[in-house]
Design a protein around this motif. Structure first.
Motif, short mmCIF file in Angstrom:
data_model
loop_
_atom_site.label_atom_id
_atom_site.label_comp_id
_atom_site.label_asym_id
_atom_site.label_seq_id
_atom_site.Cartn_x
_atom_site.Cartn_y
_atom_site.Cartn_z
N PRO A 134 -3.75 9.15 8.23
CA PRO A 134 -3.15 8.57 7.04
C PRO A 134 -4.22 7.93 6.15
CG PRO A 134 -2.98 7.24 9.06
CD PRO A 134 -3.54 8.52 9.62
N GLU A 135 -3.91 7.95 4.84
CA GLU A 135 -4.75 7.56 3.85
C GLU A 135 -3.93 6.31 3.17
OE1 GLU A 135 -7.54 10.31 1.34
OE2 GLU A 135 -5.77 11.46 1.87
N PHE A 136 -4.59 5.17 2.77
CA PHE A 136 -4.07 4.02 2.11
C PHE A 136 -4.56 3.94 0.99
CE2 PHE A 136 -3.56 3.60 6.76
CZ PHE A 136 -2.30 3.40 6.93
N PHE A 137 -3.69 3.77 0.05
CA PHE A 137 -4.24 3.42 -1.59
C PHE A 137 -3.40 1.95 -1.89
CE2 PHE A 137 -4.10 7.73 -0.81
CZ PHE A 137 -5.48 8.14 -1.10
N PRO A 138 -4.06 1.11 -2.67
CA PRO A 138 -3.34 -0.10 -2.99
C PRO A 138 -2.12 0.32 -4.01
CG PRO A 138 -5.74 -0.36 -3.56
CD PRO A 138 -5.35 1.08 -2.89
N LEU A 139 -0.90 -0.21 -3.82
CA LEU A 139 0.25 0.09 -4.92
C LEU A 139 -0.22 -0.65 -6.18
CD1 LEU A 139 2.77 1.22 -5.28
CD2 LEU A 139 3.76 -0.94 -4.50
N ILE A 141 5.44 3.44 1.13
CA ILE A 141 5.07 2.41 0.76
C ILE A 141 5.41 1.36 1.99
CG2 ILE A 141 5.26 0.81 -0.99
CD1 ILE A 141 6.17 2.88 -3.09
N TRP A 142 4.43 0.66 2.11
CA TRP A 142 4.51 -0.47 3.26
C TRP A 142 3.76 -1.88 2.43
CZ3 TRP A 142 5.99 -0.07 8.23
CH2 TRP A 142 6.42 1.38 8.53
N GLU A 143 4.31 -2.99 3.08
CA GLU A 143 3.93 -4.20 2.83
C GLU A 143 2.30 -4.38 3.13
OE1 GLU A 143 6.25 -7.27 4.34
OE2 GLU A 143 7.74 -6.66 3.38
N SER A 144 1.83 -3.76 4.11
CA SER A 144 0.51 -3.55 4.44
C SER A 144 0.00 -2.45 5.49
CB SER A 144 -0.10 -5.03 5.09
OG SER A 144 0.63 -5.05 6.34
N GLU A 145 -1.15 -2.21 5.57
CA GLU A 145 -1.52 -1.22 6.64
C GLU A 145 -1.35 -1.49 8.03
OE1 GLU A 145 -5.56 0.23 6.34
OE2 GLU A 145 -5.76 0.05 4.42
N VAL A 177 0.77 -1.11 0.01
CA VAL A 177 -0.06 0.11 0.06
C VAL A 177 0.77 1.27 0.20
CG1 VAL A 177 -2.06 -1.19 1.09
CG2 VAL A 177 -0.17 0.19 2.39
N VAL A 178 0.29 2.29 -0.58
CA VAL A 178 0.81 3.52 -0.60
C VAL A 178 0.27 4.31 0.57
CG1 VAL A 178 1.19 5.86 -1.72
CG2 VAL A 178 1.33 3.64 -3.00
N MET A 179 0.92 4.95 1.70
CA MET A 179 0.21 5.47 2.71
C MET A 179 0.71 7.05 2.64
SD MET A 179 0.72 7.13 5.93
CE MET A 179 2.59 6.83 6.00
N THR A 180 -0.17 7.97 2.67
CA THR A 180 0.23 9.47 2.86
C THR A 180 -0.80 10.27 3.94
OG1 THR A 180 0.42 11.34 1.48
CG2 THR A 180 -1.44 10.08 0.92
N PHE A 181 0.08 11.20 4.35
CA PHE A 181 -0.61 11.98 5.50
C PHE A 181 0.26 13.42 5.67
CE2 PHE A 181 2.09 9.49 8.60
CZ PHE A 181 2.75 10.70 9.09
N GLY A 182 -0.63 14.36 6.14
CA GLY A 182 0.06 15.49 6.52
C GLY A 182 -0.13 15.63 7.91
N LEU A 202 8.67 -0.32 2.84
CA LEU A 202 9.43 -0.35 1.76
C LEU A 202 10.13 0.94 1.06
CD1 LEU A 202 7.02 -2.91 -0.19
CD2 LEU A 202 9.00 -3.25 1.14
N MET A 203 9.60 2.04 1.63
CA MET A 203 9.88 3.19 1.32
C MET A 203 9.32 4.33 2.10
SD MET A 203 9.79 5.31 -2.54
CE MET A 203 8.09 5.90 -2.27
N HIS A 204 10.24 5.57 2.22
CA HIS A 204 9.86 6.54 3.22
C HIS A 204 10.24 7.97 2.61
CE1 HIS A 204 8.72 9.17 6.73
NE2 HIS A 204 10.05 9.52 6.62
N VAL A 205 9.39 8.90 2.46
CA VAL A 205 9.57 10.06 1.77
C VAL A 205 8.82 11.10 2.51
CG1 VAL A 205 9.65 11.48 -0.09
CG2 VAL A 205 9.78 9.07 -0.53
N ALA A 206 9.69 12.28 3.13
CA ALA A 206 8.91 13.08 4.01
C ALA A 206 9.43 14.87 3.37
CB ALA A 206 9.72 12.90 5.45
N TRP A 207 8.67 15.67 3.59
CA TRP A 207 8.84 16.79 3.29
C TRP A 207 8.19 17.85 3.77
CZ3 TRP A 207 5.78 13.50 0.52
CH2 TRP A 207 4.62 13.96 0.39
#
Length: 100
Positions: free
Chosen positions: A82-87, A51-55, A3-8, A35-40
């Motif tokens: 957080p919002e989750f979306f299938p990768l 990006i996570w293997e699962s919620e 899953v792709v996870m995003t939040f503000g 699997l991946m972390h990006v912050a700004w």
């Protein structure tokens, strides 16, 4: 399924983020399932895209490693939403690896 996870999170400052990163040591001891972390930081505050293997992997990391430091030690009271979306697809450019 990954899953792709995003939040503000407006309450988090660059200094607070760096303090938590140093205490939790997720770059030195990667969380299971991340699997991946990006912050700004933008005009409206702190943002994350992971990006996570699962919620469930994300939830365990927050509960066991982030919350004890961020809420327990540092007193942050707010929570992100957080919002989750299938990768669908992930691409990493050749030669790109590592942290920072």
């Amino acid at each position: 399924m990954a899953v792709v996870m995003t939040f503000g999170w407006p309450e988090i400052t660059p200094e607070l983020y760096d303090t938590v990163r140093k205490k939790v040591r997720w770059e030195e001891e990667p969380p299971d399932g991340c699997l991946m972390h990006v912050a700004w930081f933008a005009a409206d505050g702190f943002h994350v895209l992971d990006i996570w293997e699962s919620e469930e992997h994300f939830g365990r990391f927050i509960a066991t490693r982030i919350e004890p430091v961020l809420k327990g030690e540092l007193g942050v009271e707010s929570d992100p939403e957080p919002e989750f979306f299938p990768l669908h697809r992930r691409f990493v450019a050749p030669g790109v690896s590592g942290a920072a």
